[in-house]
Design an enzyme around this catalytic site. Structure first.
Site, mmCIF file in Angstrom:
data_model
loop_
_atom_site.group_PDB
_atom_site.id
_atom_site.type_symbol
_atom_site.label_atom_id
_atom_site.label_comp_id
_atom_site.label_asym_id
_atom_site.label_seq_id
_atom_site.Cartn_x
_atom_site.Cartn_y
_atom_site.Cartn_z
ATOM 1 N N GLY A 1 0.842 -1.187 0.000
ATOM 2 C CA GLY A 1 0.000 0.000 0.000
ATOM 3 C C GLY A 1 0.874 1.232 0.000
ATOM 4 O O GLY A 1 0.827 2.053 0.917
ATOM 5 N N GLY B 1 -0.865 8.576 0.903
ATOM 6 C CA GLY B 1 -1.035 8.713 2.341
ATOM 7 C C GLY B 1 0.134 8.229 3.172
ATOM 8 O O GLY B 1 1.303 8.490 2.883
ATOM 9 N N GLU C 1 -3.012 0.733 -8.778
ATOM 10 C CA GLU C 1 -3.315 2.039 -9.332
ATOM 11 C C GLU C 1 -3.636 1.951 -10.830
ATOM 12 O O GLU C 1 -3.187 1.027 -11.514
ATOM 13 C CB GLU C 1 -2.137 2.997 -9.109
ATOM 14 C CG GLU C 1 -1.793 3.237 -7.653
ATOM 15 C CD GLU C 1 -2.890 3.937 -6.860
ATOM 16 O OE1 GLU C 1 -3.804 4.515 -7.494
ATOM 17 O OE2 GLU C 1 -2.845 3.901 -5.625
ATOM 18 N N ALA D 1 -3.006 -6.517 -3.982
ATOM 19 C CA ALA D 1 -2.145 -6.999 -2.894
ATOM 20 C C ALA D 1 -2.808 -8.105 -2.085
ATOM 21 O O ALA D 1 -2.110 -8.836 -1.367
ATOM 22 C CB ALA D 1 -1.763 -5.838 -1.977
ATOM 23 N N TYR E 1 -6.228 3.684 13.072
ATOM 24 C CA TYR E 1 -6.665 4.900 13.762
ATOM 25 C C TYR E 1 -7.605 4.483 14.879
ATOM 26 O O TYR E 1 -8.532 3.696 14.658
ATOM 27 C CB TYR E 1 -7.373 5.864 12.806
ATOM 28 C CG TYR E 1 -7.917 7.083 13.517
ATOM 29 C CD1 TYR E 1 -7.064 8.076 13.982
ATOM 30 C CD2 TYR E 1 -9.287 7.228 13.770
ATOM 31 C CE1 TYR E 1 -7.543 9.174 14.673
ATOM 32 C CE2 TYR E 1 -9.778 8.329 14.453
ATOM 33 C CZ TYR E 1 -8.906 9.299 14.906
ATOM 34 O OH TYR E 1 -9.374 10.392 15.599
ATOM 35 N N TYR F 1 -15.768 4.393 14.961
ATOM 36 C CA TYR F 1 -14.503 3.642 14.927
ATOM 37 C C TYR F 1 -14.503 2.537 15.989
ATOM 38 O O TYR F 1 -14.689 1.368 15.677
ATOM 39 C CB TYR F 1 -13.306 4.581 15.129
ATOM 40 C CG TYR F 1 -12.749 5.113 13.827
ATOM 41 C CD1 TYR F 1 -11.874 4.349 13.068
ATOM 42 C CD2 TYR F 1 -13.106 6.366 13.352
ATOM 43 C CE1 TYR F 1 -11.374 4.811 11.866
ATOM 44 C CE2 TYR F 1 -12.609 6.838 12.148
ATOM 45 C CZ TYR F 1 -11.741 6.058 11.406
ATOM 46 O OH TYR F 1 -11.248 6.509 10.214
ATOM 47 N N LYS G 1 -10.323 -3.376 13.670
ATOM 48 C CA LYS G 1 -9.109 -2.923 14.348
ATOM 49 C C LYS G 1 -8.729 -3.875 15.481
ATOM 50 O O LYS G 1 -7.547 -4.115 15.738
ATOM 51 C CB LYS G 1 -9.298 -1.507 14.896
ATOM 52 C CG LYS G 1 -9.697 -0.461 13.863
ATOM 53 C CD LYS G 1 -8.739 -0.374 12.700
ATOM 54 C CE LYS G 1 -9.099 0.755 11.756
ATOM 55 N NZ LYS G 1 -8.242 0.801 10.561
ATOM 56 N N THR H 1 -7.396 11.694 4.141
ATOM 57 C CA THR H 1 -6.926 10.684 3.202
ATOM 58 C C THR H 1 -8.107 10.292 2.327
ATOM 59 O O THR H 1 -9.260 10.637 2.609
ATOM 60 C CB THR H 1 -6.399 9.430 3.920
ATOM 61 O OG1 THR H 1 -7.485 8.806 4.614
ATOM 62 C CG2 THR H 1 -5.291 9.776 4.900
#
Length: 392
Positions: free
Chosen positions: A48, A52, A75, A112, A225, A235, A244, A275
């Site tokens: 990645g 960012g 990409e 990926a 995050y 989140y 997470k 981002t």
């Protein structure tokens, strides 16, 4: 081709090659001004790597530690009539700068999540690098195809356990308003974990290890995050939060599974920034606009490159890293400390449609959003005719 931004919803559908190159150049210039990363990495894989935090990691490794870098990204290449993605142009610019400065770099463009790209990456490591001593995992994707079953999983941005109503900012309509989100069901939670959790990170490390390309004392980190009270409902107490938690599980598993190479595995918690991923998440445009204003007043605001340089010098490559109770590297303290959060929460309670542009730093937010795609950067002539077909 004269290229001006085309914004649709929370994304920009085009990118400017010269602007993207200037954005990369400025990040490189920042790292060149800093002290070298003491005992830093020398052979780095960034999964990645094109935008960012992933792009910043590649730049920090190459220019802060002289590392050879291998990037993996997904990409879209430009054509005569359409620009490539910002990540394509960022990667092309990085290759150009790195080669000029005598730094090895190679990039593999593809999915990926697939075993095919993992195998291609391993072959490239064996051919050019032998082994790697740092693996950065910085993927952000709404979908993931399971390489074993072929099933495609989709992530969902929903609360868990109950519905949630809060303020948000609609960048399209310049509108502060309430948004209500229905709770996720069990399948939505499970699919989000499949996409955004730690399973693919583990699969990468497992295949790299089996191929013998992880160096002794190798480190790996995945970015996350965490946030605080204002963002926890979307989140921590939400589908993303469950994913997470799975990253934390994966990190612990990785630390205990590869003692033969003494692998160190960390989840790194970073600051909220504009981002392509965060722009799509309800609450975040409003929250980020507010924290930008507060942190700029405090003199603590950082972008991707500043955060990652500190991660290298104060986290990954120091004898005294900042670890929390879950063994995460915490680089987000300038945002999440109680004093700063109290200021942000006070503004959150006050902000309305009428006072939004007075209380929030939306100008800074929007400027950073445009920069993601190479626009709004000083010194770039956006009325000039440019060649969109750039290769690396």
């Amino acid at each position: 081709m004269v290229i001006h931004p085309k914004i649709r919803g929370f994304i920009c559908t085009n990118a400017h090659p010269i602007g993207c190159a200037e954005n990369v150049r400025q990040q490189i210039a920042y790292i060149k001004k800093q002290a070298p990363v003491t005992n830093g990495p020398k052979r780095v894989l960034v999964i990645g790597s094109s935008t960012g935090y992933g792009l910043a990691s590649r730049i920090a490794a190459a220019y802060g530690s002289g590392a050879k870098t291998l990037g993996v990204c997904f990409e879209k290449e430009p054509t005569e009539r359409k620009t490539g993605t910002a990540g394509w142009y960022n990667t092309a610019a990085f290759h150009n700068f790195a080669k000029t400065d005598g730094l090895y770099c190679h990039t593999i463009n593809g999915d990926a999540f697939s075993d095919e790209i993992k195998a291609q990456t391993i072959a490239q490591i064996k051919e050019d690098l032998g082994q790697i001593d740092l693996v950065i995992y910085s993927l952000a994707s709404p979908k993931r195809k399971d390489p074993e079953t072929g099933e495609v999983y989709s992530s969902t941005l929903k609360p868990v356990g109950g519905s949630y109503t809060t303020k948000t900012y609609d960048t399209d309509k310049d509108s502060v308003h309430e948004i209500s989100l229905d709770p996720a069901n069990d399948d939505e939670i499970a699919q989000t974990i499949k996409v955004m959790g730690g399973q693919d990170w583990e699969r990468w490390i497992d295949q790299l290890h089996a191929a013998g390309v992880l160096a002794q004392d190798c480190q790996t980190t995945a970015y996350t995050y965490i946030g605080k009270k204002l963002t926890w409902p979307i989140y921590g107490h939400a589908t993303i939060g469950r994913a997470k938690e799975d990253l934390d599980r994966a990190a612990a598993n990785l630390r205990s599974s590869y003692s033969d190479v003494n692998l160190s595995a960390w989840v790194s918690s970073l600051k909220a920034l504009v981002t392509q991923a965060s722009s799509a998440i309800p609450v975040m445009p409003l929250y980020i606009s507010l924290i930008y204003g507060v942190m700029k007043e405090e003199g603590t605001h950082e972008g991707c490159i500043e955060q990652i340089y500190r991660l290298f010098t104060e986290g990954l490559y120091t004898d005294s890293p900042r670890l929390d109770e879950a063994n995460r590297l915490r680089m987000d303290g300038l945002e999440t400390n109680e004093a700063t959060q109290a200021k942000i929460e006070a503004l959150w309670n006050q902000v309305t449609q009428e006072n939004f542009h007075e209380l929030a730093d939306y100008k800074g937010y929007h400027s950073e959003f445009l920069r993601l795609f190479g626009f709004g950067i000083e010194g770039v002539d956006y009325d000039a005719d440019v060649e969109p077909q750039v290769s690396w």
